[in-house]
Design a protein around this motif. Structure first.
Motif, PDB file in Angstrom:
ATOM      1  N   PHE A 278       0.821  -1.220   0.000  1.00  0.00           N
ATOM      2  CA  PHE A 278       0.000   0.000   0.000  1.00  0.00           C
ATOM      3  C   PHE A 278       0.850   1.264   0.000  1.00  0.00           C
ATOM      4  O   PHE A 278       0.560   2.230  -0.717  1.00  0.00           O
TER       5      PHE A 278
ATOM      6  N   ASP B  17       5.586  -8.507   3.344  1.00  0.00           N
ATOM      7  CA  ASP B  17       4.567  -8.569   4.405  1.00  0.00           C
ATOM      8  C   ASP B  17       4.908  -9.594   5.481  1.00  0.00           C
ATOM      9  O   ASP B  17       4.575  -9.407   6.656  1.00  0.00           O
TER      10      ASP B  17
ATOM     11  N   THR C  17       7.230  -8.096   8.140  1.00  0.00           N
ATOM     12  CA  THR C  17       6.548  -7.181   9.055  1.00  0.00           C
ATOM     13  C   THR C  17       5.587  -7.939   9.972  1.00  0.00           C
ATOM     14  O   THR C  17       5.550  -7.695  11.182  1.00  0.00           O
TER      15      THR C  17
ATOM     16  N   SER D  19      -7.698  -7.240   6.759  1.00  0.00           N
ATOM     17  CA  SER D  19      -7.898  -7.834   5.433  1.00  0.00           C
ATOM     18  C   SER D  19      -6.748  -7.533   4.486  1.00  0.00           C
ATOM     19  O   SER D  19      -6.717  -8.043   3.374  1.00  0.00           O
ATOM     20  N   GLY D  20      -5.786  -6.685   4.894  1.00  0.00           N
ATOM     21  CA  GLY D  20      -4.698  -6.296   3.998  1.00  0.00           C
ATOM     22  C   GLY D  20      -3.648  -7.385   3.876  1.00  0.00           C
ATOM     23  O   GLY D  20      -3.711  -8.424   4.539  1.00  0.00           O
ATOM     24  N   GLY D  21      -2.657  -7.123   3.036  1.00  0.00           N
ATOM     25  CA  GLY D  21      -1.599  -8.094   2.794  1.00  0.00           C
ATOM     26  C   GLY D  21      -0.924  -8.510   4.089  1.00  0.00           C
ATOM     27  O   GLY D  21      -0.733  -9.702   4.363  1.00  0.00           O
ATOM     28  N   MET D  22      -0.574  -7.532   4.874  1.00  0.00           N
ATOM     29  CA  MET D  22       0.119  -7.822   6.120  1.00  0.00           C
ATOM     30  C   MET D  22      -0.863  -8.297   7.189  1.00  0.00           C
ATOM     31  O   MET D  22      -0.556  -9.203   7.964  1.00  0.00           O
TER      32      MET D  22
ATOM     33  N   ARG E 266     -13.391  -4.385   6.416  1.00  0.00           N
ATOM     34  CA  ARG E 266     -14.549  -3.676   5.883  1.00  0.00           C
ATOM     35  C   ARG E 266     -15.348  -4.577   4.940  1.00  0.00           C
ATOM     36  O   ARG E 266     -14.811  -5.082   3.963  1.00  0.00           O
TER      37      ARG E 266
ATOM     38  N   LYS F 265     -14.567  -9.379   3.049  1.00  0.00           N
ATOM     39  CA  LYS F 265     -13.277  -9.303   3.746  1.00  0.00           C
ATOM     40  C   LYS F 265     -13.383  -9.900   5.149  1.00  0.00           C
ATOM     41  O   LYS F 265     -12.449 -10.525   5.642  1.00  0.00           O
TER      42      LYS F 265
ATOM     43  N   GLY G  47       0.618   1.455  10.901  1.00  0.00           N
ATOM     44  CA  GLY G  47      -0.158   1.619   9.665  1.00  0.00           C
ATOM     45  C   GLY G  47      -0.555   3.052   9.383  1.00  0.00           C
ATOM     46  O   GLY G  47      -0.844   3.815  10.311  1.00  0.00           O
ATOM     47  N   ALA G  48      -0.575   3.392   8.084  1.00  0.00           N
ATOM     48  CA  ALA G  48      -0.993   4.745   7.703  1.00  0.00           C
ATOM     49  C   ALA G  48      -1.751   4.788   6.381  1.00  0.00           C
ATOM     50  O   ALA G  48      -1.666   5.788   5.672  1.00  0.00           O
ATOM     51  N   PRO G  49      -2.519   3.737   6.011  1.00  0.00           N
ATOM     52  CA  PRO G  49      -3.248   3.870   4.744  1.00  0.00           C
ATOM     53  C   PRO G  49      -4.288   4.991   4.766  1.00  0.00           C
ATOM     54  O   PRO G  49      -4.712   5.447   3.706  1.00  0.00           O
TER      55      PRO G  49
ATOM     56  N   ARG H  80      -9.424  -0.339  -2.862  1.00  0.00           N
ATOM     57  CA  ARG H  80      -9.731  -1.285  -1.776  1.00  0.00           C
ATOM     58  C   ARG H  80     -10.860  -2.243  -2.140  1.00  0.00           C
ATOM     59  O   ARG H  80     -11.564  -2.730  -1.267  1.00  0.00           O
TER      60      ARG H  80
HETATM   61  N1  NAP Z   1       3.404  -4.378   4.282  1.00  0.00           N
HETATM   62  C1  NAP Z   1       4.408  -4.200   5.106  1.00  0.00           C
HETATM   63  O1  NAP Z   1       5.340  -4.991   5.182  1.00  0.00           O
HETATM   64  C2  NAP Z   1       4.423  -2.996   6.004  1.00  0.00           C
HETATM   65  C3  NAP Z   1       5.596  -2.609   6.673  1.00  0.00           C
HETATM   66  C4  NAP Z   1       5.543  -1.522   7.552  1.00  0.00           C
HETATM   67  C5  NAP Z   1       4.349  -0.834   7.700  1.00  0.00           C
HETATM   68  N2  NAP Z   1       3.267  -1.217   6.995  1.00  0.00           N
HETATM   69  C6  NAP Z   1       2.069  -0.442   7.081  1.00  0.00           C
HETATM   70  O2  NAP Z   1       0.987  -1.259   7.485  1.00  0.00           O
HETATM   71  C7  NAP Z   1      -0.193  -0.845   6.833  1.00  0.00           C
HETATM   72  C8  NAP Z   1      -0.866  -2.031   6.185  1.00  0.00           C
HETATM   73  O3  NAP Z   1      -0.012  -2.483   5.170  1.00  0.00           O
HETATM   74  P1  NAP Z   1      -0.497  -3.509   4.076  1.00  0.00           P
HETATM   75  O4  NAP Z   1       0.661  -3.670   3.146  1.00  0.00           O
HETATM   76  O5  NAP Z   1      -1.105  -4.696   4.717  1.00  0.00           O
HETATM   77  O6  NAP Z   1      -1.605  -2.684   3.319  1.00  0.00           O
HETATM   78  P2  NAP Z   1      -2.933  -3.173   2.607  1.00  0.00           P
HETATM   79  O7  NAP Z   1      -2.735  -4.543   2.083  1.00  0.00           O
HETATM   80  O8  NAP Z   1      -3.353  -2.128   1.653  1.00  0.00           O
HETATM   81  O9  NAP Z   1      -3.939  -3.220   3.810  1.00  0.00           O
HETATM   82  C9  NAP Z   1      -4.379  -2.066   4.461  1.00  0.00           C
HETATM   83  C10 NAP Z   1      -5.757  -2.329   4.961  1.00  0.00           C
HETATM   84  O10 NAP Z   1      -6.154  -1.175   5.709  1.00  0.00           O
HETATM   85  C11 NAP Z   1      -7.548  -1.010   5.571  1.00  0.00           C
HETATM   86  N3  NAP Z   1      -7.929   0.397   5.487  1.00  0.00           N
HETATM   87  C12 NAP Z   1      -8.663   1.048   6.397  1.00  0.00           C
HETATM   88  N4  NAP Z   1      -8.811   2.323   6.089  1.00  0.00           N
HETATM   89  C13 NAP Z   1      -8.176   2.504   4.937  1.00  0.00           C
HETATM   90  C14 NAP Z   1      -7.995   3.626   4.086  1.00  0.00           C
HETATM   91  N5  NAP Z   1      -8.495   4.831   4.371  1.00  0.00           N
HETATM   92  N6  NAP Z   1      -7.292   3.452   2.966  1.00  0.00           N
HETATM   93  C15 NAP Z   1      -6.804   2.248   2.648  1.00  0.00           C
HETATM   94  N7  NAP Z   1      -6.937   1.149   3.415  1.00  0.00           N
HETATM   95  C16 NAP Z   1      -7.623   1.278   4.554  1.00  0.00           C
HETATM   96  C17 NAP Z   1      -7.957  -1.765   4.319  1.00  0.00           C
HETATM   97  O11 NAP Z   1      -8.868  -2.741   4.748  1.00  0.00           O
HETATM   98  P3  NAP Z   1     -10.440  -2.566   4.589  1.00  0.00           P
HETATM   99  O12 NAP Z   1     -10.682  -2.221   3.167  1.00  0.00           O
HETATM  100  O13 NAP Z   1     -10.929  -3.908   5.009  1.00  0.00           O
HETATM  101  O14 NAP Z   1     -10.822  -1.456   5.522  1.00  0.00           O
HETATM  102  C18 NAP Z   1      -6.736  -2.487   3.806  1.00  0.00           C
HETATM  103  O15 NAP Z   1      -6.996  -3.851   3.575  1.00  0.00           O
HETATM  104  C19 NAP Z   1       0.218   0.237   5.852  1.00  0.00           C
HETATM  105  O16 NAP Z   1       0.004   1.497   6.419  1.00  0.00           O
HETATM  106  C20 NAP Z   1       1.699   0.079   5.705  1.00  0.00           C
HETATM  107  O17 NAP Z   1       2.379   1.279   5.455  1.00  0.00           O
HETATM  108  C21 NAP Z   1       3.272  -2.269   6.167  1.00  0.00           C
END
Ligand code: NAP
Length: 323
Positions: free
Chosen positions: A41, A126, A129, A151-154, A174, A178, A240-242, A313
């Motif tokens: 993300f 993922d 992390t 529900s996200g990757g991580m 959400r 999911k 997290g900061a999406p 999403r």
């Molecule tokens: N991936 C990594 O290895 C890693 C490393 C360090 C930090 N992080 C941080 O951890 C967070 C999650 O990472 P990820 O890679 O798992 O991301 P991802 O796959 O996009 O998952 C993020 C989840 O957050 C939810 N969400 C809630 N409000 C949101 C919004 N306003 N915009 C977008 N998504 C929203 C979404 O779920 P719903 O649609 O179900 O609400 C989405 O499935 C990110 O902020 C990322 O920077 C990740």
């Protein structure tokens, strides 16, 4: 060779394919034929110009970092036994969306038999992390763990890992599709993040004293609402900061209640730690105990569509690129 590249910050349309010179291996490096590229993300946010203080990039840059593929060539000083082996690698957060990449040999993780290159790419970042978070927050059997962005990757990996450690997992996701996914992956209860009163629903699922561990993969005002849900003496990770920002919580309240708070800085694992975490996750996945969820694989030429899909999403699971 083809790459997916950003030359100016902006919407998904600024991510376009370009032809660049073939990379050349230097001593200590390997050349990888890339089978699949991971997307996460934060890459969409960096493409938009966000987060330079955490994720500095110089334009133009090639998006993505995590790749899975096969070693084609090794540079001087690298074990020639790597040639032809299936590997994964990540290095920083750029340079991966390409037909071939050159990487330092010490970034390589061997992909074990029983793990496909697709799944290896989905897990390449993922898994570090997610497993790192579970270890850092020391999730124990019987503890209550609340996961935001489950529900996200991580998040989907964190749900499985916390469940495997015997925790009671409450997952915030959400929509019904999911929620059904995270239930299937081991969540004991789910809460719809689209409900304005999700914290009350989470409290009902956790019990009056709240969660021993909260993993916030969403951030912003949404994530900040999780602080009251952490039990006194519990652990809270705000990685997290999406939503556009990390959660800004009342640090004095956390301190008063004996809550240990972790942030994005705690997710920066040393290279050997990254190797250990990824290799451990790959073994778990090869043994069928950890499952990456892949929503769609886009050809490299459609990288902009891949970013648009992540931002919308609508897909359930991760998005990969295939050069
Ligand atoms: N991936 C990594 O290895 C890693 C490393 C360090 C930090 N992080 C941080 O951890 C967070 C999650 O990472 P990820 O890679 O798992 O991301 P991802 O796959 O996009 O998952 C993020 C989840 O957050 C939810 N969400 C809630 N409000 C949101 C919004 N306003 N915009 C977008 N998504 C929203 C979404 O779920 P719903 O649609 O179900 O609400 C989405 O499935 C990110 O902020 C990322 O920077 C990740």
């Amino acid at each position: 060779m083809r790459v997916a590249q950003v030359s100016k910050f902006g919407g998904p349309e600024v991510l376009v394919t370009a032809d660049v010179a073939e990379p050349v291996v230097a001593p200590g490096e390997v050349l990888i034929d890339v089978a699949f590229v991971d997307t996460i993300f934060v890459e969409t946010q960096v493409r938009n110009g966000w987060g330079g203080e955490f994720f500095p990039v110089e334009l133009p840059y090639v998006t993505g970092s995590g790749v899975a593929g096969t070693v084609r060539e090794v540079g001087a000083g690298v074990d020639p036994g790597w040639v032809g082996r299936r590997v994964a690698s990540s290095d920083g957060f750029t340079g991966g969306s390409a037909e071939r990449v050159v990487r330092a040999a010490d970034t390589l993780t061997a992909v074990p038999d029983g793990l496909s290159p697709r799944d290896a790419a989905a897990l390449v970042t993922d898994s570090i992390t997610a497993l790192g978070l579970i270890e850092l927050t020391a999730v124990k059997p019987g503890e209550r763990v609340l996961i935001l962005g489950a529900s996200g990757g991580m998040g989907t990996l964190a749900v499985q890992l916390a469940h495997a450690r015997g925790a009671r997992v409450v997952a915030v996701a959400r929509g019904e599709r999911k929620r059904a996914l995270v239930r299937e992956l081991g969540a004991d209860a789910t809460v719809d993040g689209a409900d304005a009163d999700w914290p009350e629903r989470a409290r009902e699922a956790l019990g009056a004293s709240g969660a021993d561990v909260v993993l916030d993969g969403v951030g912003g005002a949404f994530g900040a609402r999780a602080l009251p849900l952490v039990a006194d003496g519990g652990r809270l990770s705000l990685h997290g900061a999406p939503t556009g920002d990390f959660a800004d919580i009342d640090a004095a309240e956390a301190e008063r209640r004996g809550i240990t708070v972790y942030g994005i800085g705690d997710m920066r694992f040393a290279p050997e730690e990254q190797q250990r975490l990824r290799a451990a996750a790959y073994e778990e996945a090869a043994a069928g105990h950890l499952r990456p969820v892949i929503g769609e694989v886009f050809p490299l030429e459609r990288a902009a569509k891949a970013h648009a899909a992540i931002e919308a999403r609508t897909l359930v699971g991760k998005v990969l690129l295939e050069p």
